[in-house]
Design an enzyme around this catalytic site. Sequence first.
Site, PDB file in Angstrom:
ATOM      1  N   ILE A  23       1.992 -20.361  -0.806  1.00 23.70           N
ATOM      2  CA  ILE A  23       3.006 -19.216  -0.816  1.00 23.70           C
ATOM      3  C   ILE A  23       2.758 -18.231   0.213  1.00 23.70           C
ATOM      4  O   ILE A  23       3.685 -17.871   1.124  1.00 23.70           O
ATOM      5  CB  ILE A  23       3.217 -18.638  -2.100  1.00 23.70           C
ATOM      6  CG1 ILE A  23       3.320 -19.363  -3.130  1.00 23.70           C
ATOM      7  CG2 ILE A  23       4.041 -17.227  -2.235  1.00 23.70           C
ATOM      8  CD1 ILE A  23       2.809 -18.742  -4.619  1.00 23.70           C
ATOM      9  N   ASP A  40      -7.285 -13.025  -2.907  1.00 20.11           N
ATOM     10  CA  ASP A  40      -6.335 -11.799  -2.811  1.00 20.11           C
ATOM     11  C   ASP A  40      -5.638 -11.501  -4.260  1.00 20.11           C
ATOM     12  O   ASP A  40      -4.615 -11.172  -4.249  1.00 20.11           O
ATOM     13  CB  ASP A  40      -5.329 -11.878  -1.484  1.00 20.11           C
ATOM     14  CG  ASP A  40      -5.047 -10.317  -1.084  1.00 20.11           C
ATOM     15  OD1 ASP A  40      -5.586  -9.421  -1.883  1.00 20.11           O
ATOM     16  OD2 ASP A  40      -3.892 -10.113  -0.831  1.00 20.11           O
ATOM     17  N   LEU A  43       7.968 -11.384  -4.549  1.00 23.02           N
ATOM     18  CA  LEU A  43       6.893 -11.972  -4.895  1.00 23.02           C
ATOM     19  C   LEU A  43       6.000 -10.768  -5.195  1.00 23.02           C
ATOM     20  O   LEU A  43       5.929  -9.687  -4.534  1.00 23.02           O
ATOM     21  CB  LEU A  43       6.157 -12.866  -3.562  1.00 23.02           C
ATOM     22  CG  LEU A  43       6.825 -14.221  -3.570  1.00 23.02           C
ATOM     23  CD1 LEU A  43       6.500 -14.806  -2.443  1.00 23.02           C
ATOM     24  CD2 LEU A  43       6.299 -15.015  -4.861  1.00 23.02           C
ATOM     25  N   GLY A  52       2.334 -10.873  -5.518  1.00 25.71           N
ATOM     26  CA  GLY A  52       0.880 -11.036  -5.199  1.00 25.71           C
ATOM     27  C   GLY A  52       0.516 -12.487  -5.575  1.00 25.71           C
ATOM     28  O   GLY A  52       1.101 -13.220  -6.146  1.00 25.71           O
ATOM     29  N   HIS A  62       0.844  -0.939   0.034  1.00 29.01           N
ATOM     30  CA  HIS A  62      -0.016   0.078   0.035  1.00 29.01           C
ATOM     31  C   HIS A  62       1.075   1.348   0.036  1.00 29.01           C
ATOM     32  O   HIS A  62       1.750   1.290   0.830  1.00 29.01           O
ATOM     33  CB  HIS A  62      -1.017  -0.101   1.108  1.00 29.01           C
ATOM     34  CG  HIS A  62      -2.026  -0.854   1.207  1.00 29.01           C
ATOM     35  ND1 HIS A  62      -3.308  -0.671   1.157  1.00 29.01           N
ATOM     36  CD2 HIS A  62      -2.013  -2.540   1.226  1.00 29.01           C
ATOM     37  CE1 HIS A  62      -4.023  -2.041   1.161  1.00 29.01           C
ATOM     38  NE2 HIS A  62      -3.223  -2.739   1.275  1.00 29.01           N
TER      39      HIS A  62
END
Length: 499
Positions: A361, A384, A421, A423, A155
């Site tokens: 993950i 997500d 990573l 997402g 964010h």
Amino acid sequence: MTSPNGLICFTNCLLPTEDGALVQQDLWIDERRGVVLDSHKTFFQRKERPDRIIDLGGNILSPGFIDIQINGAYNFDFSVYEGDDEAYRAGLRRVAENIVETGVTSLLPTIITQERSLYPKLLHLLRPYSAPNSATLLGWHAEGPFIQFAKRGAHAPQFLVPAKEQVKSFEDVYGRENLAESEDWLMAGDAQDAVGVRVITAAPEVDGVMASVEELVRRGVVFSIGHSIATTDIATAAVQRGARLITHLFNAMPQLHHRDPSIIGLLGASPHLSSPQSPTSPTAPGFPAAVAGLQRVPSLVKRAAAQEGPKATSEAFDDVQTPPQTPVLRAQEGFELGLQKGKVADLAFERPFYELIVDGIHSHPNSVRLAYSAYPEGCILITDAMKILDPNLKDGVHEWRDGKRFVKAGDKLYLEGTDTLAGSVVTLDKCVRNFSRFTGCSLGEAIRCATFNPARCLGIERRKGTLRPGADADLVVLDRKGKVLSTWVGGREVWKRSE
């Protein structure tokens, strides 16, 4: 193919029940009204049998899956608005029309922290929407900007804000009309008889957030604890004020510590600590001092992060270590102890539901099983997922935005040239299969975590996530290994796997 009298009977199938069992039973639906029927009542009152019989060959007929946290899919990002309402709506339709191939029949588009002027427009565009051949968009999930800087994940730090004026701060950011009471909010939309949901993820320790929880809940908003460093007592206080959900458990929160289990510890909430007489209860003398004593992030650190800009990583990840805060517990006398074997003392509040990203993950299989063992009734599977979610997308390099590119390798997504990573790209049907393997639970119990549990959390279990009579006939046919064979929305088949 339609039924002459509008009635369809699915036979030779296993039906998941609301407690996670699989039972061999027929299911009747009315394709004209798009609802599940009580077969006995329909036969005796209408004196009719279904004209269309569908033999499912021993496969599973489940309620359609519900994804309550998804950031985008099929190359559309719910958080990106480029000034064109119709282009944004076209992106929403594309996701809704395609995601049915993963068994999802209802979803909650999620927007992460944005420049504040965008919220009123985005949330207005994300009103409930349904179309005959696509999944239902239930409303919106606003993740941020009232979150903890130290657990911000991807964010944008420059857009994080406190709620210094409590509920008014939420109204100023999201738009007052988007936070109207449920009935008024739904009536302002175009959809008739819509199921509408609003979720806000916020950190209860952020200035003004805790004081806003009760009023937001009163207006029909589901309050979720996430991106937070809340201690056990603060997390408990938020739940006692109405918080109903934990956003992507284990991620973007303090890790489980035996002296202060924090947000994760809510899954094992002790009847002793939920009592008003407990020294860590929000109603105990001196509790507000605990809130004031929270660790603050130095402004210099915030400014440096703002200059660095948002990270190209999963919004659920963070690498900031937050040490546990040890509570001081007084010895307590006067409590009555249970004498009946097997009876657990009642909690003063209901434990919150919790989300899990089961891609192997974001959370280790042992962690997934630990959470489910502690509180199976509260488990909700989510993806997500990022905009690159597409089960037909091949591994390789793909464009993202701002000149950056993704590298997709199976369910892993990396920023090109790094090992960072970026997402989730896992589909919800795969989460269901992974969950059954990781926990050892039955496929029926795993299905419950993607159907009835999320529906119950959102308060829509009479319409979605269930096969009870009167519910929407949103269905997914699965083989006995959990693979999607076909998807139905409102009593009509909208997707079928090619032979």
